[in-house]
Design a protein around this motif. Structure first.
Motif, mmCIF file in Angstrom:
data_model
loop_
_atom_site.group_PDB
_atom_site.id
_atom_site.type_symbol
_atom_site.label_atom_id
_atom_site.label_comp_id
_atom_site.label_asym_id
_atom_site.label_seq_id
_atom_site.Cartn_x
_atom_site.Cartn_y
_atom_site.Cartn_z
ATOM 1 N N HIS A 270 -13.336 5.463 -8.749
ATOM 2 C CA HIS A 270 -11.896 5.410 -9.015
ATOM 3 C C HIS A 270 -11.079 5.930 -7.829
ATOM 4 O O HIS A 270 -10.089 5.316 -7.421
ATOM 5 N N ALA A 271 -11.464 7.079 -7.291
ATOM 6 C CA ALA A 271 -10.776 7.625 -6.126
ATOM 7 C C ALA A 271 -11.818 8.320 -5.261
ATOM 8 O O ALA A 271 -12.800 8.861 -5.776
ATOM 9 N N THR B 106 -2.506 1.643 12.066
ATOM 10 C CA THR B 106 -2.847 1.460 10.651
ATOM 11 C C THR B 106 -4.019 2.360 10.264
ATOM 12 O O THR B 106 -3.979 3.049 9.240
ATOM 13 N N LEU C 96 -2.869 5.949 10.052
ATOM 14 C CA LEU C 96 -2.034 6.220 8.879
ATOM 15 C C LEU C 96 -2.858 6.298 7.607
ATOM 16 O O LEU C 96 -2.681 7.212 6.799
ATOM 17 N N ASN D 85 -5.225 9.365 7.326
ATOM 18 C CA ASN D 85 -4.560 10.652 7.464
ATOM 19 C C ASN D 85 -4.582 11.494 6.194
ATOM 20 O O ASN D 85 -4.666 12.717 6.255
ATOM 21 N N SER D 86 -4.531 10.831 5.028
ATOM 22 C CA SER D 86 -4.448 11.600 3.787
ATOM 23 C C SER D 86 -5.812 12.106 3.333
ATOM 24 O O SER D 86 -5.887 12.994 2.485
ATOM 25 N N ALA E 51 -8.330 4.702 -2.438
ATOM 26 C CA ALA E 51 -8.584 3.942 -3.667
ATOM 27 C C ALA E 51 -8.661 2.471 -3.239
ATOM 28 O O ALA E 51 -8.354 2.137 -2.092
ATOM 29 N N TRP E 52 -9.065 1.594 -4.142
ATOM 30 C CA TRP E 52 -9.341 0.220 -3.719
ATOM 31 C C TRP E 52 -8.167 -0.461 -3.041
ATOM 32 O O TRP E 52 -8.351 -1.246 -2.106
ATOM 33 N N PHE E 53 -6.929 -0.144 -3.468
ATOM 34 C CA PHE E 53 -5.795 -0.874 -2.922
ATOM 35 C C PHE E 53 -5.526 -0.537 -1.449
ATOM 36 O O PHE E 53 -4.998 -1.363 -0.702
ATOM 37 N N LEU F 293 -4.858 -3.300 1.509
ATOM 38 C CA LEU F 293 -3.769 -3.288 2.489
ATOM 39 C C LEU F 293 -4.310 -3.434 3.915
ATOM 40 O O LEU F 293 -3.786 -4.207 4.724
ATOM 41 N N ARG G 228 3.769 6.499 -1.102
ATOM 42 C CA ARG G 228 2.773 6.059 -0.119
ATOM 43 C C ARG G 228 2.413 4.595 -0.326
ATOM 44 O O ARG G 228 2.270 3.849 0.634
ATOM 45 N N HIS H 49 -4.555 2.208 -11.555
ATOM 46 C CA HIS H 49 -4.259 3.582 -11.141
ATOM 47 C C HIS H 49 -2.883 4.020 -11.606
ATOM 48 O O HIS H 49 -2.180 4.748 -10.907
#
Lengths: 278, 278, 278
Positions: free
Chosen positions: B38-39, B241, B244, B247-248, B252-254, B258, C48, C105
């Motif tokens: 999930h994450a 990209t 960015l 960085n966090s 997750a899948w999305f 992107l 985000r 999500h």
């Protein structure tokens, strides 16, 4: 002759000071601090404000050059009016930034202010008059300074672009660099980052706009903010790099190496660039 | 004829490998991992180092192209001297990055090193000699490889730009991708991000500079780092990209979707680009 | 005549709406909220996602213009095929983003959804049909709207670039701005940021691509995504600024001032730009 090339050199030394402060001064502080301390932390709120102001200033300084570049010949009158308008905007942003950090949200900047705790505050009128007077003085002195450095460096065979961007900025910022480096060694990286980004954004948001506006009053011809494309790219990369590395609020020696490497890439390019190309 | 076009194809496949590793390998890892978990979280210090190195390398690789573009004809001698200087800088940065992650601050990279815990360390001399030998070998093999893929793909009507940037990079990175994807499925995203950004920055900071320097010794003509403008823009967007999204330190899948979309935009553009335009 | 210039104006007003929503709507929300509340926090996961989508869309919208700019004449057929392909990609990304935030999500976006808690969900078929219908309607209405604003503004001596980018976007987004500003005053900055970035990314990822695809069916000539270079630079800086300032999840009045200043720099430039240059 003298009068017609001065604005060109001024603009190069302004861009050079911004690039040198936000890359060399910041990177060397990280490196020197990191060689002594394993890891260092610094106040985030203060550096974010400086980083944000610097980014805004770079965008504003870029616009006239970007348009001139994209559209070949937009006309001198257009560039000058736009430059004057942008100068006013930048000075307003600078003033509001002071209001924010010294008045309404000063608690966020507690640590960065630390270095000045013993000083009594100046009356605002005296402070502004001094600031304006010093700026004019610096502008006049730096004209003589830039010219003499230019002559000395030409004797060593350095290109004018390298001298204007690198040598003048390094020599001119020596005193501030000494403070920034000493702060970094004492594990007061707040101070170093504040000096590096603060002096870069002060040049971009106060010195450059005041010079543009003053050039209408005292200069032989009005000065605009149009820079050669390479200078714009370097300013953009320099401020983006500074924003990225200060964003985490932590540092180690290798962060300094990375920032200095970007500066070295620019310095090497300018050193090798054939004079007629600039 | 063959010899004179080889540097051009080398440079395209270097840029393509950097773009493919930092977009496709990273994005597909995030997507494949995210479809199962999930994450996901991953080690930040390691990816920040890789991201920083990659950004520096992109800036350095950009400079010769940006100047050539801005000033039309700065001269071949200038571009070659600058490329050689930048190559030395990049190799020094790569070496210091190894010193940082393997020696002075290895505790920050604990989790990323995990995968190699059973291996005994090599003596440094042997390691360096092997690295240099493998690089030369890869360079020679990939010349043959690129050429044969080029012929095969031309038979399918693909443009040379699409083949050099996308097909060669995807085929050439197949083994690393298998490892990265398998790490992502096992919720070891540290490993996937490390492989994706690590191989991109290894190409930019070690393979490309070594090829430039070797071209003075073994090549028919010295190779420089000048790329066509579109390749520079793609490299810049790809590394920005990657910086960015990593960085966090969470995914997750999305996020994978992107990143893959940006890659698809580039692939589609290169596929449609008429051959003479590149 | 009328029919052949319409796509040009459409594209300008699309770019203008993206820039205005991600700078003016966001900046004014931060400023208005910050004047009432000392410091404000907002949900990071939601912003985000919006920031990521917006960045992807800007990259996709940039590509045709960047290639046309770099290579002078890549051919109309190429630009149109590429624009249609990119339009499909953007719509797919938009759909997957909805799936992510509303299905797989949704817990990450809890706070941002808050404002709509009382509403019953629509059946998916009805929702999609309504969305498509509204988009076509908006496109037709805005053609008439843009034209009438253009005539009115020309009477005031405003340049077409200023009208298309700034005036049309401000007037057209008035209703959404009222909601965003009211959310900011009530310390519901989640809502404001969601509206500002959400409407910007909806235009970039849904309205613009649908118009491109519809232009094949109903338009006199197919519409592509090629913009003038200045518009591309502004979109890039606007989305980068929005991503940077929303990244921390916190705000104070001065952040709003900085964002608005960037917008003012653009507005001033467009206002002063001589008509033939655009």
């Amino acid at each position: 002759m003298e009068g017609s090339t001065a604005p060109e050199e001024f603009r190069a030394s302004i861009a050079g000071a911004i690039v040198t402060n936000s890359l060399f001064m910041l990177g060397a502080s990280f490196l020197l601090g990191g060689l002594k301390h394993h890891a260092q932390e610094f106040n985030k709120a203060g550096t974010r404000l400086q980083g944000g102001l610097l980014f805004l200033a770079t965008v504003a300084l870029m616009v006239p050059s970007a348009i001139a570049q994209a559209d070949r010949a937009p006309g001198v009158a257009f560039t000058q009016t736009l430059s004057a308008g942008l100068a006013v905007l930048l000075i307003v942003a600078y003033g509001l930034g002071m209001l924010f950090s010294l008045k309404t949200h000063r608690e966020l900047f507690a640590s960065a202010e630390h270095g000045a705790e013993g000083e009594a505050p100046w009356p605002i009128g005296l402070a502004l008059a001094t600031l304006a007077g010093v700026t004019v003085l610096v502008a006049l002195v730096s004209e003589i300074f830039v010219e003499s450095v230019q002559h000395a460096a030409a004797a060593f065979g350095m290109t004018p672009a390298f001298v204007g961007f690198i040598v003048v900025a390094l020599v001119g910022g020596a005193a501030e660099m000494a403070s920034a480096f000493s702060g970094a060694r004492k594990d007061r990286l707040d101070l170093s980052v504040g000096i590096a980004l603060g002096s870069a954004s002060q040049i971009a948001l106060f010195v450059a706009p005041v010079l543009v506006l003053l050039s209408y009053v005292i200069g032989p011809t009005p000065m605009d903010l149009q820079l050669w494309p390479g200078a714009v790219v370097m300013m953009l990369i320099a401020t983006l790099t500074a924003a990225l590395v200060t964003n985490s609020g932590r540092s180690a020696w290798f962060v300094g190496v990375l920032v200095l490497m970007v500066y070295l890439v620019f310095a090497m390019t300018l050193y090798l660039l054939p004079p007629r190309v600039q």
